[in-house]
Design a protein around this motif. Sequence first.
Motif, PDB file in Angstrom:
ATOM      1  N   UNK A  33       0.801  -0.977  -0.148  1.00  0.00           N
ATOM      2  CA  UNK A  33      -0.385   0.475   0.199  1.00  0.00           C
ATOM      3  C   UNK A  33       0.635   1.491  -0.062  1.00  0.00           C
ATOM      4  N   UNK A  34       1.962   1.024   0.789  1.00  0.00           N
ATOM      5  CA  UNK A  34       3.020   2.540   0.678  1.00  0.00           C
ATOM      6  C   UNK A  34       3.501   2.611  -1.103  1.00  0.00           C
ATOM      7  N   UNK A  62      14.324  15.327  -2.589  1.00  0.00           N
ATOM      8  CA  UNK A  62      14.136  14.953  -1.072  1.00  0.00           C
ATOM      9  C   UNK A  62      13.766  13.613  -0.585  1.00  0.00           C
ATOM     10  N   UNK A  63      13.703  14.106   0.451  1.00  0.00           N
ATOM     11  CA  UNK A  63      13.072  11.928   0.850  1.00  0.00           C
ATOM     12  C   UNK A  63      12.018  11.840   2.099  1.00  0.00           C
ATOM     13  N   UNK A  64      11.721  10.895   2.076  1.00  0.00           N
ATOM     14  CA  UNK A  64      10.026  11.327   2.363  1.00  0.00           C
ATOM     15  C   UNK A  64      10.481  10.589   3.497  1.00  0.00           C
ATOM     16  N   UNK A  65      10.348   9.854   4.984  1.00  0.00           N
ATOM     17  CA  UNK A  65       9.964   8.552   5.490  1.00  0.00           C
ATOM     18  C   UNK A  65       9.110   8.146   5.783  1.00  0.00           C
ATOM     19  N   UNK A  69      10.933   1.942   8.600  1.00  0.00           N
ATOM     20  CA  UNK A  69      12.270   1.096   7.722  1.00  0.00           C
ATOM     21  C   UNK A  69      11.926   1.351   6.988  1.00  0.00           C
ATOM     22  N   UNK A  70      12.089   3.125   6.390  1.00  0.00           N
ATOM     23  CA  UNK A  70      12.663   3.102   5.117  1.00  0.00           C
ATOM     24  C   UNK A  70      12.329   4.994   4.917  1.00  0.00           C
ATOM     25  N   UNK A  71      12.851   5.078   3.949  1.00  0.00           N
ATOM     26  CA  UNK A  71      13.036   6.504   3.008  1.00  0.00           C
ATOM     27  C   UNK A  71      12.468   6.551   1.842  1.00  0.00           C
ATOM     28  N   UNK A  72      11.991   7.119   1.280  1.00  0.00           N
ATOM     29  CA  UNK A  72      11.232   7.177  -0.088  1.00  0.00           C
ATOM     30  C   UNK A  72      12.768   8.378  -0.972  1.00  0.00           C
ATOM     31  N   UNK A  82      11.616   7.807  -7.500  1.00  0.00           N
ATOM     32  CA  UNK A  82      13.126   7.373  -7.717  1.00  0.00           C
ATOM     33  C   UNK A  82      13.891   6.326  -6.483  1.00  0.00           C
ATOM     34  N   UNK A  83      13.903   6.378  -5.967  1.00  0.00           N
ATOM     35  CA  UNK A  83      14.278   5.437  -5.092  1.00  0.00           C
ATOM     36  C   UNK A  83      13.634   5.180  -3.248  1.00  0.00           C
TER      37      UNK A  83
END
Length: 134
Positions: A33-34, A62-65, A69-72, A82-83
């Motif tokens: 879902x994320x 930019x990074x979004x937590x 567990x992870x950042x996007x 992208x990541x």
Amino acid sequence: MTAKIRVAGGCLCGAVRYEIRGPLRGVVNCHCGLCRRMHGHVAAYTAVDPNDLVMVAAATLRWYASSARAQRGFCSICGASLFWKPAHGRHLAVAAGTLDSPTGLTTIAQIYTRDAGDYYELSDGLPEYPGTLE
Ligand SMILES: [Zn+2]
Ligand SMILES: [Zn+2]
């Protein structure tokens, strides 16, 4: 010696650009879902050693937590995703759609199929994992 560039990529507007200088994993489609909210649908990710990712242009990255567990990583101008960078882990996931063609990659699996949306079918015959690959 600098490793050879395997493939390059970037966001829709071109403000974020990167090069990958090491092996890339086959593409995995994530149905969680994320990912579906972040990408607008299923996310298709290859994965690389973080040390093999060279940022060429990243002023708008930019990074979004999205969880503990992870950042996007996304572009703050065009919104491209992208990541995916885990808090603890050996690989960094790169959205396959942001790679320049030809990528030379194939899709190898689908993960988090237990969280798949109810608006589509899993019909491509790829191996399915209800959760993560590992
Ligand atoms: Zn952009
Ligand atoms: Zn996901």
